[in-house]
Design a protein around this motif. Structure first.
Motif, PDB file in Angstrom:
ATOM      1  N   ARG A   4     -13.644   4.379 -21.285  1.00 54.58           N
ATOM      2  CA  ARG A   4     -12.684   4.442 -22.389  1.00 54.58           C
ATOM      3  C   ARG A   4     -12.150   5.860 -22.562  1.00 54.58           C
ATOM      4  O   ARG A   4     -10.953   6.069 -22.733  1.00 54.58           O
ATOM      5  CB  ARG A   4     -13.343   3.949 -23.677  1.00 54.58           C
ATOM      6  CG  ARG A   4     -12.427   3.978 -24.881  1.00 54.58           C
ATOM      7  CD  ARG A   4     -12.957   3.141 -26.018  1.00 54.58           C
ATOM      8  NE  ARG A   4     -14.278   3.580 -26.432  1.00 54.58           N
ATOM      9  CZ  ARG A   4     -15.376   2.830 -26.403  1.00 54.58           C
ATOM     10  NH1 ARG A   4     -15.308   1.592 -25.980  1.00 54.58           N
ATOM     11  NH2 ARG A   4     -16.536   3.315 -26.786  1.00 54.58           N
ATOM     12  N   ARG A   5     -13.059   6.839 -22.486  1.00 52.95           N
ATOM     13  CA  ARG A   5     -12.610   8.226 -22.671  1.00 52.95           C
ATOM     14  C   ARG A   5     -11.694   8.657 -21.520  1.00 52.95           C
ATOM     15  O   ARG A   5     -10.744   9.410 -21.719  1.00 52.95           O
ATOM     16  CB  ARG A   5     -13.814   9.164 -22.816  1.00 52.95           C
ATOM     17  CG  ARG A   5     -14.374   9.170 -24.244  1.00 52.95           C
ATOM     18  CD  ARG A   5     -15.376  10.278 -24.466  1.00 52.95           C
ATOM     19  NE  ARG A   5     -16.606  10.088 -23.721  1.00 52.95           N
ATOM     20  CZ  ARG A   5     -17.579   9.240 -24.077  1.00 52.95           C
ATOM     21  NH1 ARG A   5     -17.446   8.506 -25.170  1.00 52.95           N
ATOM     22  NH2 ARG A   5     -18.665   9.108 -23.347  1.00 52.95           N
ATOM     23  N   SER A  65      -8.285   6.900 -22.103  1.00 55.67           N
ATOM     24  CA  SER A  65      -7.542   7.367 -23.269  1.00 55.67           C
ATOM     25  C   SER A  65      -7.054   8.799 -23.049  1.00 55.67           C
ATOM     26  O   SER A  65      -6.336   9.345 -23.873  1.00 55.67           O
ATOM     27  CB  SER A  65      -8.422   7.304 -24.514  1.00 55.67           C
ATOM     28  OG  SER A  65      -9.501   8.193 -24.373  1.00 55.67           O
ATOM     29  N   MET A  82     -11.171  -0.788 -24.133  1.00 60.77           N
ATOM     30  CA  MET A  82     -10.531   0.184 -25.019  1.00 60.77           C
ATOM     31  C   MET A  82     -10.818  -0.086 -26.500  1.00 60.77           C
ATOM     32  O   MET A  82     -10.549   0.754 -27.344  1.00 60.77           O
ATOM     33  CB  MET A  82      -9.014   0.207 -24.789  1.00 60.77           C
ATOM     34  CG  MET A  82      -8.602   0.542 -23.363  1.00 60.77           C
ATOM     35  SD  MET A  82      -9.369   2.017 -22.683  1.00 60.77           S
ATOM     36  CE  MET A  82      -8.404   3.298 -23.473  1.00 60.77           C
ATOM     37  N   VAL A  88      -8.312   1.917 -28.781  1.00 63.90           N
ATOM     38  CA  VAL A  88      -7.837   3.223 -28.345  1.00 63.90           C
ATOM     39  C   VAL A  88      -6.681   2.994 -27.373  1.00 63.90           C
ATOM     40  O   VAL A  88      -6.740   2.121 -26.512  1.00 63.90           O
ATOM     41  CB  VAL A  88      -8.977   3.995 -27.642  1.00 63.90           C
ATOM     42  CG1 VAL A  88      -8.534   5.406 -27.317  1.00 63.90           C
ATOM     43  CG2 VAL A  88     -10.215   4.014 -28.510  1.00 63.90           C
ATOM     44  N   ARG A  89      -5.636   3.787 -27.536  1.00 58.42           N
ATOM     45  CA  ARG A  89      -4.476   3.631 -26.649  1.00 58.42           C
ATOM     46  C   ARG A  89      -4.782   4.155 -25.252  1.00 58.42           C
ATOM     47  O   ARG A  89      -5.432   5.188 -25.099  1.00 58.42           O
ATOM     48  CB  ARG A  89      -3.292   4.413 -27.190  1.00 58.42           C
ATOM     49  CG  ARG A  89      -2.660   3.813 -28.413  1.00 58.42           C
ATOM     50  CD  ARG A  89      -1.715   4.844 -29.001  1.00 58.42           C
ATOM     51  NE  ARG A  89      -0.951   4.279 -30.101  1.00 58.42           N
ATOM     52  CZ  ARG A  89      -0.162   5.020 -30.875  1.00 58.42           C
ATOM     53  NH1 ARG A  89      -0.055   6.313 -30.657  1.00 58.42           N
ATOM     54  NH2 ARG A  89       0.517   4.460 -31.845  1.00 58.42           N
ATOM     55  N   ILE A  90      -4.233   3.463 -24.264  1.00 59.25           N
ATOM     56  CA  ILE A  90      -4.289   3.990 -22.896  1.00 59.25           C
ATOM     57  C   ILE A  90      -3.345   5.176 -22.808  1.00 59.25           C
ATOM     58  O   ILE A  90      -2.237   5.133 -23.341  1.00 59.25           O
ATOM     59  CB  ILE A  90      -3.886   2.892 -21.886  1.00 59.25           C
ATOM     60  CG1 ILE A  90      -4.951   1.800 -21.878  1.00 59.25           C
ATOM     61  CG2 ILE A  90      -3.685   3.475 -20.494  1.00 59.25           C
ATOM     62  CD1 ILE A  90      -4.667   0.668 -20.934  1.00 59.25           C
ATOM     63  N   SER A  91      -3.795   6.243 -22.160  1.00 58.23           N
ATOM     64  CA  SER A  91      -3.026   7.486 -22.111  1.00 58.23           C
ATOM     65  C   SER A  91      -1.604   7.284 -21.590  1.00 58.23           C
ATOM     66  O   SER A  91      -1.351   6.475 -20.700  1.00 58.23           O
ATOM     67  CB  SER A  91      -3.743   8.495 -21.217  1.00 58.23           C
ATOM     68  OG  SER A  91      -2.855   9.535 -20.877  1.00 58.23           O
TER      69      SER A  91
END
Lengths: 277, 289
Positions: free
Chosen positions: A125-126, A129, A165, A176-179
């Motif tokens: 996830r980190r 994101s 996410m 959490v949004r994908i980068s």
């Protein structure tokens, strides 16, 4: 002179109408249209070939387009069966009836030369994101991480967002949004092609389509394989659905029955999917 | 009498056919604007065009990075395709024996017939790995898209500039040579000046082609939502945004894609209007250029 032209024109128009009527009528009689997810498409094509081989007079037409497009086509009656590679949302479940034809794992894939072999969902996830940007932070070489994602609306992407996410934040679910920096590709094949050639890349795709050229990461300590998916241990699991609106026609029901039959399920299993429970 | 009636009938039929073409344009325009304008107003025109947040699921529609992407890719394509195309046209019009011209010109025009998927595919298989391995970045980039598009606009730029150079009256050239100017001086100071409006038209039409191209760009540009910081960064263009998400979009998301189309439409209309205005000035008259 004008009259001859007019008559000729009318004749042509009538002939065209008759031909299209006959042709359309025949096509409707024999063909079942299946539209949707590009993840399910290759498997559905295999099934339809086998189906056609067993009963040469029955034909199933498979088309891609994406899960959401499949649902739309199904709602509008363009397709008898829609293919959807994620669980139906509450609103969709009211409108459609989903039949699970198989289970699929979502594999997180990297280049074969990548030293990293396992990650937790939190780490993934980190990475996606955009918080973690170098492989050395997760135990790999000192190289930037290159994200590869799927386009908005893809079933694979939505399944990934839901499974990876979404984080618990003070008890509340938060996605959490994908980068924004992620490269966007429009099919499993394109993701595979990119990851295969780029040592910095990380992507996600259908477990059944990974093949031998990519390295799959173990997620939360479980290596992805059809066996682990079937046992419910691998955390990134999603259903492959055939979706129908109302009562399916005899023809479509026949194809669905074939897919769920022992021989249909065997084909899916051989290709790396997991039997429908 | 009968002849006159027949004439009238034919001209009416032809008029109807011509009108059906125009009405197609009108219909498309009307439809795009009807679908796209409301969401632009709802989001706010400034925010829609200048915000960098494109999160359709959350109702955020900002296409600024894609406008930048389209512009970057188009400028890159014109730097490559425009220069090469103009060079080709000069060589073909000035320095080539006629027999070679009759071989080379159709050859270049043949480039226009290659489907854009093929360009994209060659880009992905050859160009992208080359850039990744030897220049840097992810390979999928503004640079890759510019090179692919540059080759794609080459035939447009070459053949229109060539025609413009050929349309310059022979006497100009002969006069210049007679005054003692060299071939290159003649080309630079007389021919290019005289054909200026035609060449500008060629460049602008090439730009229109580059900005509207979709398939090849999706394949080689990387389609990120981020603003590019160098030519090695990936970008998403307006066209690829529409094509990527069209299949799935519903509701406001779908309308926002139409609004992206409106933006693109306006850009292309402006380019074409400029091209038209420039080409209306008669080519070949030095005094007016």
């Amino acid at each position: 002179m004008m009259r001859t032209v007019l008559i000729l024109f009318l004749c042509c128009a009538m002939a065209l109408a008759v031909v299209s009527l006959l042709w359309g009528g025949r096509a409707r009689e024999r063909t079942v249209n299946v539209i949707g997810s590009t993840s399910i498409q290759p498997f559905a094509e295999m099934l339809s070939e086998e189906y056609h081989r067993t009963w040469p007079d029955r034909k199933v037409e498979i088309q891609g387009g994406g899960s959401t497009a499949g649902l739309q086509a199904c709602a509008e009656g363009i397709a008898e069966i829609g293919m959807c590679s994620r669980a139906l949302k509450a609103k969709e479940a009211e409108l459609f009836h989903g039949i699970t034809i198989a289970l699929d794992g979502l594999a997180v894939v990297v280049h074969p030369s990548n030293g990293v072999g396992a990650m937790s969902r939190g780490q993934i996830r980190r990475i996606f994101s955009g918080q973690t940007t170098n492989w050395k932070d997760v135990g790999g070489a000192d190289r930037p991480i290159r994200l590869i994602t799927r386009e908005e609306g893809s079933g694979t992407r939505e399944a990934f967002v839901k499974l990876v996410m979404a984080a618990k934040d003070n008890g509340a679910d938060r996605v959490v949004r994908i980068s924004r920096k992620a490269l966007t590709q429009e099919s499993n094949g394109a993701v595979k092609e990119l990851v295969k050639h780029d040592p910095c890349a990380i992507g996600y795709m259908s477990l059944g389509l990974v093949g031998g050229e990519l390295k799959m990461l173990a997620v939360d300590g479980v290596a992805p394989s059809p066996k682990e998916v079937a046992a419910g241990r691998y955390p990134l699991m999603r259903p492959f659905l055939f979706v129908v609106k109302g009562q399916p026609s005899g023809q479509s029901q026949d194809f669905i029955d074939f897919v769920l039959s022992a021989s249909g399920q065997l084909i899916l299993e051989k290709e790396g999917l997991v039997r429908a429970p | 009498m009968k002849q006159a009636a027949k004439d009238k009938c034919i001209s009416l039929t032809l008029m109807a056919v011509a009108m059906s073409g125009i009405s197609g344009l009108a219909l498309i325009t009307g439809f795009i604007f009807r679908e796209g304008l409301p969401i632009m107003m709802k989001v706010g025109l400034g925010k829609f065009l200048l915000s960098s947040n494109w999160y359709p699921q959350e109702g955020e529609f900002g296409i600024f990075p894609m406008i930048v992407g389209s512009v970057a890719v188009t400028v890159g394509a014109m730097l490559i395709g425009g220069t090469l195309g103009l060079g080709c046209a000069i060589v073909l019009a000035q320095f080539c024996p006629p027999r070679l011209v009759s071989l080379l010109k159709p050859g270049i025009e043949l480039l226009a017939g290659i489907p854009s998927v093929v360009y994209g595919f060659i880009g992905v298989v050859i160009l992208v790995p080359f850039i990744r391995d030897y220049i840097g970045g992810p390979g999928l980039s503004v640079l890759a898209a510019s090179v692919v598009l540059g080759v794609m606009v080459l035939p447009t730029v070459t053949s229109i500039s060539f025609d413009a150079l050929r349309a310059v009256p022979r006497t100009y050239r002969e006069g210049s040579i007679a005054l003692g100017a060299t071939e290159w001086q003649t080309t630079r100071m007389v021919m290019l000046k005289a054909a200026k409006s035609g060449i500008v038209t060629a460049i602008i039409l090439g730009m229109g082609r580059a900005i509207g191209e979709t398939m090849a760009v999706i394949m080689v540009a990387g389609n990120t939502l981020d603003l590019p910081r160098s030519v090695l960064d990936p970008v998403r263009t307006l066209t690829s945004n529409i094509a990527l998400e069209m299949g799935y979009a519903a509701g406001d998301h779908r309308k926002a894609l139409f609004a992206t189309g409106v933006t693109l439409f306006v850009i292309i209309m402006v380019l074409n209007t400029i091209a038209l205005a420039v080409s209306r000035r008669r080519p070949g008259r030095v005094g007016q250029a």
